[in-house]
Design a protein around this motif. Structure first.
Motif, PDB file in Angstrom:
ATOM      1  N   ILE A   1      -7.042  -1.800   7.701  1.00 41.99           N
ATOM      2  CA  ILE A   1      -6.420  -0.950   6.683  1.00 41.99           C
ATOM      3  C   ILE A   1      -7.222   0.348   6.596  1.00 41.99           C
ATOM      4  O   ILE A   1      -8.441   0.320   6.396  1.00 41.99           O
ATOM      5  CB  ILE A   1      -6.368  -1.655   5.312  1.00 41.99           C
ATOM      6  CG1 ILE A   1      -5.406  -2.858   5.361  1.00 41.99           C
ATOM      7  CG2 ILE A   1      -5.876  -0.687   4.245  1.00 41.99           C
ATOM      8  CD1 ILE A   1      -6.002  -4.145   5.730  1.00 41.99           C
ATOM      9  N   THR A   2      -6.523   1.459   6.769  1.00 44.68           N
ATOM     10  CA  THR A   2      -7.180   2.772   6.788  1.00 44.68           C
ATOM     11  C   THR A   2      -6.715   3.611   5.612  1.00 44.68           C
ATOM     12  O   THR A   2      -5.536   3.959   5.510  1.00 44.68           O
ATOM     13  CB  THR A   2      -6.865   3.512   8.098  1.00 44.68           C
ATOM     14  OG1 THR A   2      -7.275   2.711   9.208  1.00 44.68           O
ATOM     15  CG2 THR A   2      -7.596   4.853   8.144  1.00 44.68           C
ATOM     16  N   PRO A   3      -7.618   3.947   4.683  1.00 45.69           N
ATOM     17  CA  PRO A   3      -7.244   4.781   3.533  1.00 45.69           C
ATOM     18  C   PRO A   3      -6.887   6.196   3.978  1.00 45.69           C
ATOM     19  O   PRO A   3      -7.506   6.752   4.898  1.00 45.69           O
ATOM     20  CB  PRO A   3      -8.504   4.790   2.661  1.00 45.69           C
ATOM     21  CG  PRO A   3      -9.304   3.609   3.130  1.00 45.69           C
ATOM     22  CD  PRO A   3      -9.009   3.481   4.586  1.00 45.69           C
ATOM     23  N   GLY A   4      -5.893   6.768   3.326  1.00 44.76           N
ATOM     24  CA  GLY A   4      -5.489   8.134   3.631  1.00 44.76           C
ATOM     25  C   GLY A   4      -6.039   9.147   2.651  1.00 44.76           C
ATOM     26  O   GLY A   4      -5.704  10.332   2.722  1.00 44.76           O
ATOM     27  N   GLY A   5      -6.861   8.694   1.712  1.00 43.29           N
ATOM     28  CA  GLY A   5      -7.420   9.606   0.718  1.00 43.29           C
ATOM     29  C   GLY A   5      -6.555   9.657  -0.527  1.00 43.29           C
ATOM     30  O   GLY A   5      -5.343   9.395  -0.492  1.00 43.29           O
TER      31      GLY A   5
ATOM     32  N   TYR B   1       0.800  -1.220   0.000  1.00 48.33           N
ATOM     33  CA  TYR B   1       0.000   0.000   0.000  1.00 48.33           C
ATOM     34  C   TYR B   1       0.833   1.271   0.000  1.00 48.33           C
ATOM     35  O   TYR B   1       0.412   2.286  -0.568  1.00 48.33           O
ATOM     36  CB  TYR B   1      -0.979  -0.013   1.176  1.00 48.33           C
ATOM     37  CG  TYR B   1      -2.170  -0.894   0.904  1.00 48.33           C
ATOM     38  CD1 TYR B   1      -2.958  -0.699  -0.234  1.00 48.33           C
ATOM     39  CD2 TYR B   1      -2.522  -1.930   1.761  1.00 48.33           C
ATOM     40  CE1 TYR B   1      -4.041  -1.514  -0.510  1.00 48.33           C
ATOM     41  CE2 TYR B   1      -3.620  -2.744   1.494  1.00 48.33           C
ATOM     42  CZ  TYR B   1      -4.373  -2.526   0.344  1.00 48.33           C
ATOM     43  OH  TYR B   1      -5.452  -3.328   0.064  1.00 48.33           O
ATOM     44  N   PHE B   2       1.987   1.254   0.605  1.00 48.82           N
ATOM     45  CA  PHE B   2       2.827   2.442   0.531  1.00 48.82           C
ATOM     46  C   PHE B   2       3.457   2.596  -0.850  1.00 48.82           C
ATOM     47  O   PHE B   2       3.922   3.674  -1.209  1.00 48.82           O
ATOM     48  CB  PHE B   2       3.908   2.407   1.618  1.00 48.82           C
ATOM     49  CG  PHE B   2       3.442   2.964   2.931  1.00 48.82           C
ATOM     50  CD1 PHE B   2       3.647   4.295   3.248  1.00 48.82           C
ATOM     51  CD2 PHE B   2       2.768   2.170   3.842  1.00 48.82           C
ATOM     52  CE1 PHE B   2       3.196   4.813   4.445  1.00 48.82           C
ATOM     53  CE2 PHE B   2       2.320   2.677   5.049  1.00 48.82           C
ATOM     54  CZ  PHE B   2       2.534   4.005   5.355  1.00 48.82           C
ATOM     55  N   GLY B   3       3.451   1.516  -1.614  1.00 48.44           N
ATOM     56  CA  GLY B   3       3.939   1.614  -2.983  1.00 48.44           C
ATOM     57  C   GLY B   3       2.923   2.244  -3.924  1.00 48.44           C
ATOM     58  O   GLY B   3       3.277   2.661  -5.031  1.00 48.44           O
TER      59      GLY B   3
ATOM     60  N   THR C   1      -2.725   3.055   5.559  1.00 44.43           N
ATOM     61  CA  THR C   1      -1.952   2.579   6.695  1.00 44.43           C
ATOM     62  C   THR C   1      -2.462   1.204   7.111  1.00 44.43           C
ATOM     63  O   THR C   1      -3.643   0.887   6.916  1.00 44.43           O
ATOM     64  CB  THR C   1      -2.043   3.545   7.879  1.00 44.43           C
ATOM     65  OG1 THR C   1      -3.421   3.706   8.257  1.00 44.43           O
ATOM     66  CG2 THR C   1      -1.471   4.902   7.510  1.00 44.43           C
ATOM     67  N   VAL C   2      -1.577   0.401   7.654  1.00 44.95           N
ATOM     68  CA  VAL C   2      -1.896  -0.986   8.005  1.00 44.95           C
ATOM     69  C   VAL C   2      -1.619  -1.209   9.487  1.00 44.95           C
ATOM     70  O   VAL C   2      -0.534  -0.913   9.972  1.00 44.95           O
ATOM     71  CB  VAL C   2      -1.070  -1.973   7.159  1.00 44.95           C
ATOM     72  CG1 VAL C   2      -1.388  -3.409   7.565  1.00 44.95           C
ATOM     73  CG2 VAL C   2      -1.337  -1.768   5.673  1.00 44.95           C
ATOM     74  N   GLU C   3      -2.606  -1.743  10.180  1.00 42.23           N
ATOM     75  CA  GLU C   3      -2.485  -2.040  11.612  1.00 42.23           C
ATOM     76  C   GLU C   3      -2.811  -3.505  11.847  1.00 42.23           C
ATOM     77  O   GLU C   3      -3.837  -4.010  11.360  1.00 42.23           O
ATOM     78  CB  GLU C   3      -3.456  -1.159  12.406  1.00 42.23           C
ATOM     79  CG  GLU C   3      -3.598  -1.537  13.863  1.00 42.23           C
ATOM     80  CD  GLU C   3      -4.808  -0.902  14.525  1.00 42.23           C
ATOM     81  OE1 GLU C   3      -5.038  -1.182  15.713  1.00 42.23           O
ATOM     82  OE2 GLU C   3      -5.542  -0.141  13.843  1.00 42.23           O
TER      83      GLU C   3
ATOM     84  N   GLU D   1       6.536   4.491   7.223  1.00 44.83           N
ATOM     85  CA  GLU D   1       6.389   3.051   7.258  1.00 44.83           C
ATOM     86  C   GLU D   1       7.055   2.454   8.494  1.00 44.83           C
ATOM     87  O   GLU D   1       6.588   1.455   9.036  1.00 44.83           O
ATOM     88  CB  GLU D   1       6.978   2.424   5.996  1.00 44.83           C
ATOM     89  CG  GLU D   1       6.681   0.950   5.900  1.00 44.83           C
ATOM     90  CD  GLU D   1       7.196   0.326   4.624  1.00 44.83           C
ATOM     91  OE1 GLU D   1       7.516  -0.875   4.662  1.00 44.83           O
ATOM     92  OE2 GLU D   1       7.283   1.030   3.609  1.00 44.83           O
ATOM     93  N   LEU D   2       8.147   3.048   8.939  1.00 46.09           N
ATOM     94  CA  LEU D   2       8.862   2.525  10.100  1.00 46.09           C
ATOM     95  C   LEU D   2       7.956   2.489  11.325  1.00 46.09           C
ATOM     96  O   LEU D   2       7.936   1.509  12.070  1.00 46.09           O
ATOM     97  CB  LEU D   2      10.104   3.360  10.384  1.00 46.09           C
ATOM     98  CG  LEU D   2      10.842   3.031  11.690  1.00 46.09           C
ATOM     99  CD1 LEU D   2      11.329   1.581  11.662  1.00 46.09           C
ATOM    100  CD2 LEU D   2      11.994   3.993  11.918  1.00 46.09           C
ATOM    101  N   VAL D   3       7.194   3.560  11.535  1.00 50.56           N
ATOM    102  CA  VAL D   3       6.317   3.628  12.704  1.00 50.56           C
ATOM    103  C   VAL D   3       5.321   2.474  12.692  1.00 50.56           C
ATOM    104  O   VAL D   3       5.100   1.802  13.709  1.00 50.56           O
ATOM    105  CB  VAL D   3       5.581   4.979  12.740  1.00 50.56           C
ATOM    106  CG1 VAL D   3       4.548   4.992  13.866  1.00 50.56           C
ATOM    107  CG2 VAL D   3       6.573   6.117  12.924  1.00 50.56           C
ATOM    108  N   HIS D   4       4.724   2.214  11.552  1.00 52.14           N
ATOM    109  CA  HIS D   4       3.735   1.152  11.460  1.00 52.14           C
ATOM    110  C   HIS D   4       4.392  -0.229  11.510  1.00 52.14           C
ATOM    111  O   HIS D   4       3.812  -1.172  12.056  1.00 52.14           O
ATOM    112  CB  HIS D   4       2.915   1.307  10.176  1.00 52.14           C
ATOM    113  CG  HIS D   4       2.034   2.511  10.188  1.00 52.14           C
ATOM    114  ND1 HIS D   4       2.435   3.736   9.699  1.00 52.14           N
ATOM    115  CD2 HIS D   4       0.774   2.693  10.652  1.00 52.14           C
ATOM    116  CE1 HIS D   4       1.466   4.619   9.863  1.00 52.14           C
ATOM    117  NE2 HIS D   4       0.441   4.013  10.437  1.00 52.14           N
ATOM    118  N   ALA D   5       5.592  -0.347  10.973  1.00 55.28           N
ATOM    119  CA  ALA D   5       6.312  -1.616  11.038  1.00 55.28           C
ATOM    120  C   ALA D   5       6.647  -1.964  12.488  1.00 55.28           C
ATOM    121  O   ALA D   5       6.533  -3.126  12.904  1.00 55.28           O
ATOM    122  CB  ALA D   5       7.581  -1.537  10.205  1.00 55.28           C
ATOM    123  N   GLN D   6       7.046  -0.990  13.252  1.00 54.98           N
ATOM    124  CA  GLN D   6       7.344  -1.221  14.668  1.00 54.98           C
ATOM    125  C   GLN D   6       6.080  -1.637  15.421  1.00 54.98           C
ATOM    126  O   GLN D   6       6.116  -2.517  16.290  1.00 54.98           O
ATOM    127  CB  GLN D   6       7.941   0.042  15.290  1.00 54.98           C
ATOM    128  CG  GLN D   6       9.340   0.371  14.802  1.00 54.98           C
ATOM    129  CD  GLN D   6       9.819   1.725  15.298  1.00 54.98           C
ATOM    130  OE1 GLN D   6       9.041   2.683  15.347  1.00 54.98           O
ATOM    131  NE2 GLN D   6      11.093   1.829  15.647  1.00 54.98           N
TER     132      GLN D   6
END
Length: 407
Positions: A323-327, A289-291, A298-300, A345-350
């Motif tokens: 999964i939350t769309p950012g628009g 999704y970041f691609g 964002t993915v949780e 991405e680092l924040v969500h990966a952690q």
């Protein structure tokens, strides 16, 4: 049908009864022959997934939704069994919202024109009828006799059917096989199908849930293992400290030997592998999704469960991602073709690593009295609704080869 008036009255009546029925009421469900053949998903341990993971996540999704229309209809992608147990469970979980479920899915065992009500198609028709009469599902709910992997095949019937659907609030890939599995005669895998569904959901404007249940065995992953391992390595290369610390903590290893430990964990069949597998799945979703630069999401990781099916150790994982769309992102014409995403991405990966560390081993969970009570009563309720013989089920549980229970 025209009945020959020249026939004797008793023969006319006999033909009429065969065609139109004899006027007698159908027996109530309790009077029908109860089913006494059971499958792995009839064990209470599966109910923990239905209740504590699927049901809880669906309730939170609706509770936090800003879209009023979502309260009316919950759009649900599913791979249902004949008894629609997952649909029944979700309907019960969200009944306080007054929502109906509109499901769409695939089941290769479903034959739309089947007339034999003793086969799987007959069970499905019965389950669907009961849910519709109770007002739990919409008239647009449908299951097609296609293989899930076919949605990854361009121009296939399954892909075309999916393309005609709008986005789903919940996507549930409840698979008995591993992500590298290919149905006979097909080249696409379950992993390819999952990515096709991720692409379908790019149009989402509200948060949605991905449920994935799959076997987790390093010997069976095949092609998908390359992508999963790459997802971990890319973050290690970009953030050796920030992500490396979170990864080492998740696996319970010394960061100084993290790389060598990773290679060992990828080939193991213990709980560390399951945690790494879940984390890699989350990282792959983040990369996917970041691609998509214009469709940031964002993915949780909401929850991760594990239990055993084929061996002495847990080999099946069930995960829930939000999964939350950012628009939609619109870039100015002069924008340079470069977007920095690493810090985000680092924040969500952690966060995913921290949640994967807390993976719940249901083999110990079902030993907890309240969890076991909830799982048994929930399973019994679903099986009773689907016209199963509960006494036969209790006997089956008592003699279960993997996880016997006396209830």
């Amino acid at each position: 049908m025209l009945i020959d008036p020249g026939l004797p009255p008793d023969e006319q009546d006999d033909i009429s009864a065969k065609v139109y029925g004899d006027g007698q009421e159908l027996p109530p469900p309790s009077a029908l022959t109860k089913k006494s053949s059971f499958a792995p998903w009839h064990h209470p341990i599966k109910q923990i997934v239905r209740d504590y993971q699927w049901g809880d996540a669906a309730v939170r999704l609706l509770s936090q939704s800003r879209a009023a229309e979502r309260r009316d209809v919950l759009r649900y992608f599913t791979l249902p069994g004949a008894d629609l147990l997952d649909v029944r469970q979700l309907a019960t979980a969200i009944e306080n919202f007054g929502s109906q479920i509109e499901y769409f899915g695939f089941n290769t065992g479903w034959t739309p024109d089947a007339a034999d009500q003793t086969d799987g198609s007959g069970a499905y028709l019965s389950a669907e009828s009961a849910l519709r009469q109770a007002g739990r599902i919409t008239d647009n709910s449908v299951v097609w006799p296609d293989s899930l992997e076919d949605i990854a095949q361009p121009n296939s019937t399954a892909a075309d059917r999916l393309a005609q659907q709008s986005v789903f609030d919940i996507v549930n890939i409840d698979a008995c096989d591993h992500l590298g599995y290919k149905s006979p005669g097909r080249h696409q895998t379950l992993f390819d199908a999952m990515e096709s569904l991720l692409a379908h959901q790019l149009r989402a404007t509200e948060p949605w849930l991905l449920f994935l249940t799959t076997r987790a065995d390093p010997k069976l992953l095949g092609g998908p293992s390359v992508k999963l391992m790459a997802a971990i390595q890319k973050n290690l290369d970009a953030h050796p400290d920030g992500f490396g610390d979170a990864l080492a903590d998740c696996l319970g290893v010394n960061k100084a030997v993290l790389i060598s430990e990773l290679n060992a964990v990828w080939g193991s069949t213990d709980e560390r592998f399951l945690k790494l597998f879940v984390l890699a799945l989350g990282k792959h979703l983040l990369h996917f999704y970041f691609g998509q630069v214009n469709f940031k999401m964002t993915v949780e990781l909401v929850s991760a469960f594990a239990y055993r099916v084929h061996g002495s150790e847990p080999d099946m994982v069930s995960v829930a991602f939000r999964i939350t769309p950012g628009g939609l992102r619109i870039h100015p014409p002069a924008a340079r073709p470069m977007v920095a995403l690493h810090d985000i991405e680092l924040v969500h990966a952690q966060s995913i690593a921290a949640k994967a560390k807390e993976m719940w081993n249901l083999e110990t969970g079902i030993q907890q009295p309240q969890v076991a009570t909830d799982a048994v009563s929930g399973t019994a309720r679903l099986l009773e609704q689907a016209n199963y013989d509960l006494e036969a089920w209790r006997l089956w549980l008592q003699n279960h080869a993997t996880r016997p229970m006396t209830v």
